[in-house]
Scaffold this motif. Structure first.
Motif, PDB file in Angstrom:
ATOM      1  N   MET A 176      86.024 162.403  17.436  1.00  0.00           N
ATOM      2  CA  MET A 176      86.848 163.219  18.318  1.00  0.00           C
ATOM      3  C   MET A 176      88.329 163.094  17.980  1.00  0.00           C
ATOM      4  O   MET A 176      89.045 164.089  17.890  1.00  0.00           O
ATOM      5  CB  MET A 176      86.604 162.843  19.783  1.00  0.00           C
ATOM      6  N   TYR A 177      88.801 161.869  17.772  1.00  0.00           N
ATOM      7  CA  TYR A 177      90.216 161.679  17.450  1.00  0.00           C
ATOM      8  C   TYR A 177      90.561 162.339  16.118  1.00  0.00           C
ATOM      9  O   TYR A 177      91.653 162.886  15.948  1.00  0.00           O
ATOM     10  CB  TYR A 177      90.566 160.196  17.418  1.00  0.00           C
ATOM     11  N   SER A 178      89.637 162.316  15.175  1.00  0.00           N
ATOM     12  CA  SER A 178      89.890 162.908  13.863  1.00  0.00           C
ATOM     13  C   SER A 178      89.920 164.431  13.902  1.00  0.00           C
ATOM     14  O   SER A 178      90.484 165.065  13.007  1.00  0.00           O
ATOM     15  CB  SER A 178      88.808 162.454  12.869  1.00  0.00           C
ATOM     16  N   SER A 179      89.341 165.002  14.951  1.00  0.00           N
ATOM     17  CA  SER A 179      89.148 166.452  14.999  1.00  0.00           C
ATOM     18  C   SER A 179      90.131 167.193  15.894  1.00  0.00           C
ATOM     19  O   SER A 179      90.236 168.419  15.801  1.00  0.00           O
ATOM     20  CB  SER A 179      87.724 166.766  15.494  1.00  0.00           C
ATOM     21  N   CYS A 180      90.835 166.485  16.790  1.00  0.00           N
ATOM     22  CA  CYS A 180      91.534 167.171  17.885  1.00  0.00           C
ATOM     23  C   CYS A 180      93.056 167.075  17.799  1.00  0.00           C
ATOM     24  O   CYS A 180      93.611 166.024  17.471  1.00  0.00           O
ATOM     25  CB  CYS A 180      91.061 166.612  19.225  1.00  0.00           C
ATOM     26  N   THR A 203      95.918 157.029  14.593  1.00  0.00           N
ATOM     27  CA  THR A 203      96.278 157.490  13.245  1.00  0.00           C
ATOM     28  C   THR A 203      95.186 158.333  12.603  1.00  0.00           C
ATOM     29  O   THR A 203      95.367 158.869  11.506  1.00  0.00           O
ATOM     30  CB  THR A 203      96.623 156.304  12.328  1.00  0.00           C
ATOM     31  N   ARG A 204      94.068 158.464  13.280  1.00  0.00           N
ATOM     32  CA  ARG A 204      93.043 159.400  12.828  1.00  0.00           C
ATOM     33  C   ARG A 204      93.376 160.843  13.205  1.00  0.00           C
ATOM     34  O   ARG A 204      92.798 161.785  12.649  1.00  0.00           O
ATOM     35  CB  ARG A 204      91.683 159.038  13.442  1.00  0.00           C
ATOM     36  N   MET A 205      94.287 161.030  14.163  1.00  0.00           N
ATOM     37  CA  MET A 205      94.557 162.377  14.664  1.00  0.00           C
ATOM     38  C   MET A 205      95.183 163.256  13.582  1.00  0.00           C
ATOM     39  O   MET A 205      95.909 162.774  12.702  1.00  0.00           O
ATOM     40  CB  MET A 205      95.472 162.313  15.892  1.00  0.00           C
ATOM     41  N   PRO A 206      94.919 164.561  13.642  1.00  0.00           N
ATOM     42  CA  PRO A 206      95.508 165.492  12.674  1.00  0.00           C
ATOM     43  C   PRO A 206      97.031 165.524  12.783  1.00  0.00           C
ATOM     44  O   PRO A 206      97.617 165.015  13.759  1.00  0.00           O
ATOM     45  CB  PRO A 206      94.904 166.847  13.084  1.00  0.00           C
ATOM     46  N   ALA A 207      97.687 166.112  11.820  1.00  0.00           N
ATOM     47  CA  ALA A 207      99.150 166.239  11.830  1.00  0.00           C
ATOM     48  C   ALA A 207      99.599 166.910  13.120  1.00  0.00           C
ATOM     49  O   ALA A 207      99.044 167.924  13.546  1.00  0.00           O
ATOM     50  CB  ALA A 207      99.606 167.055  10.627  1.00  0.00           C
ATOM     51  N   GLY A 208     100.619 166.321  13.765  1.00  0.00           N
ATOM     52  CA  GLY A 208     101.143 166.867  15.009  1.00  0.00           C
ATOM     53  C   GLY A 208     100.341 166.505  16.236  1.00  0.00           C
ATOM     54  O   GLY A 208     100.575 167.035  17.322  1.00  0.00           O
ATOM     55  N   PRO A 251     105.282 159.873  11.865  1.00  0.00           N
ATOM     56  CA  PRO A 251     106.390 160.544  12.567  1.00  0.00           C
ATOM     57  C   PRO A 251     106.012 161.886  13.198  1.00  0.00           C
ATOM     58  O   PRO A 251     106.825 162.470  13.910  1.00  0.00           O
ATOM     59  CB  PRO A 251     107.434 160.745  11.461  1.00  0.00           C
ATOM     60  N   ASP A 252     104.804 162.354  12.952  1.00  0.00           N
ATOM     61  CA  ASP A 252     104.354 163.625  13.524  1.00  0.00           C
ATOM     62  C   ASP A 252     103.639 163.443  14.859  1.00  0.00           C
ATOM     63  O   ASP A 252     103.460 164.405  15.610  1.00  0.00           O
ATOM     64  CB  ASP A 252     103.401 164.324  12.553  1.00  0.00           C
ATOM     65  N   LEU A 253     103.215 162.229  15.184  1.00  0.00           N
ATOM     66  CA  LEU A 253     102.438 161.993  16.396  1.00  0.00           C
ATOM     67  C   LEU A 253     103.318 162.006  17.646  1.00  0.00           C
ATOM     68  O   LEU A 253     104.502 161.669  17.595  1.00  0.00           O
ATOM     69  CB  LEU A 253     101.703 160.653  16.315  1.00  0.00           C
ATOM     70  N   LYS A 254     102.672 162.367  18.786  1.00  0.00           N
ATOM     71  CA  LYS A 254     103.382 162.422  20.072  1.00  0.00           C
ATOM     72  C   LYS A 254     102.555 161.710  21.146  1.00  0.00           C
ATOM     73  O   LYS A 254     101.335 161.611  21.045  1.00  0.00           O
ATOM     74  CB  LYS A 254     103.626 163.874  20.496  1.00  0.00           C
ATOM     75  N   TYR A 255     103.267 161.258  22.182  1.00  0.00           N
ATOM     76  CA  TYR A 255     102.601 160.585  23.301  1.00  0.00           C
ATOM     77  C   TYR A 255     103.262 161.017  24.596  1.00  0.00           C
ATOM     78  O   TYR A 255     104.478 160.911  24.761  1.00  0.00           O
ATOM     79  CB  TYR A 255     102.706 159.062  23.150  1.00  0.00           C
ATOM     80  N   VAL A 256     102.444 161.506  25.536  1.00  0.00           N
ATOM     81  CA  VAL A 256     102.952 161.903  26.849  1.00  0.00           C
ATOM     82  C   VAL A 256     102.081 161.239  27.908  1.00  0.00           C
ATOM     83  O   VAL A 256     100.856 161.206  27.793  1.00  0.00           O
ATOM     84  CB  VAL A 256     102.967 163.444  27.001  1.00  0.00           C
TER      85      VAL A 256
END
Length: 307
Positions: free
Chosen positions: A184-188, A211-216, A241-246
């Motif tokens: 799921m993390y790798s795909s979303c 860090t498995r998440m896609p760019a952005g 540097p592309d990852l975000k957290y809310v």
């Protein structure tokens, strides 16, 4: 019976009036402790209470020990990690939550946070739309299902992971079941957290998953801050540097995260998930009804501690 409603953040007036009406119709008395500023005030107020209604207020072992007549505690909301379950169980005190009453409010906030981050926190600059993006929902309970429905209405693809929910149930609601968290993390593009804080989930969201998440990719947390490994979150944001957290629950070191990562992170000033008039009223009334029913029939349908 004496029902104490102890709320550092008070219920709306309509909720308080409704709680009183429900309790009085059942032959019970309601006493309010609102906007208290010290645990000592709660210890004094709970001393002769037969029932206790709280929101995010801490019901510690000390509070339980001070409440000599206490028979039931109801958390007006879904999460109950603010209550010492062991202390209550040892005393034979029933602890309940009010599942589902705040769910829509939390789900709406989760969707709003996705849009907020996609639009650069509403600051000048070209953002993106959520339509066509994929959101992964971690825990497909009351809130997760509502997030899925709202996301699909916005044209998003939805995936979910929940080891306690059959994949066919997700598929019936137009959601793709994930075989694992890693998948799921790798795909979303977005991951929306709806897991409780338990010994199994605390600090379970860390570097490897993020860090498995896609760019952005963007992690959305309307659950609990304890499920995040903050050191690993900071490392993931640094290395990617592309990852975000809310989040709706500010991290312990939120100020440092804000300074280091700017618009890539955002935390609400106070927990806002259930802060709607509707959720406020729904949860308060549900708590009152459950207490009245417990005293009348012994019903423990929503009990969360050991019986």
């Amino acid at each position: 019976m004496k029902i104490l409603v102890a709320t550092e953040k008070p219920f709306a007036a309509a909720a308080v009036n409704g709680i009183k009406e429900i309790a009085q119709a059942g032959g019970h008395e309601v006493v309010l402790l609102e906007k208290y500023t010290s645990p000592v005030q709660l210890l004094k107020a709970v001393a002769d209470a037969d029932a206790l209604v709280v929101r995010s207020d801490k019901v510690t072992r000390e509070v339980v020990d001070a409440a000599k007549n206490l028979k039931i505690v109801v958390r007006a909301g879904a999460g109950y990690d603010n209550i010492c379950l062991d202390a209550c169980t040892e005393r034979g005190i029933v602890v309940m939550n009010t599942p589902g009453q705040n769910s829509n409010a939390v789900a709406e906030l989760a969707i709003a946070m996705m849009i907020f981050m996609s639009r650069n926190c509403f600051t000048p600059g070209t953002g993106s739309e959520v339509k066509g993006k994929k959101v992964g929902i971690q825990a497909f309970g009351n809130v997760g299902r509502l997030v899925a429905a709202k996301a699909r209405a916005l044209g998003m693809e939805v995936m979910a992971f929940d080891p306690f929910v059959e994949g066919s149930v997700m598929e019936d609601e137009g959601v793709t079941p994930a075989a694992s968290l890693e998948e799921m993390y790798s795909s979303c593009d977005f991951i929306s957290l709806h897991i409780p804080a338990t010994p199994q989930t605390k600090e379970s969201i860390g570097y490897d998953l993020l860090t498995r998440m896609p760019a952005g990719g963007c992690l959305v947390n309307t659950a609990r801050k304890e499920v995040i490994n903050e050191a690993e979150l900071e490392k993931a944001l640094t290395d990617r540097p592309d990852l975000k957290y809310v989040t709706d629950i500010a991290a312990v070191h939120q100020a440092e995260l804000d300074e280091k990562f700017g618009k890539r992170v955002f935390a609400t000033p106070k927990k806002m998930g259930a802060e709607t008039a509707e959720a406020n009223i729904n949860a308060g009334l549900a708590a009152a009804r459950q207490i009245v029913e417990y005293f009348a029939t012994g019903c423990t349908r929503f009990q969360v501690n050991a019986k």
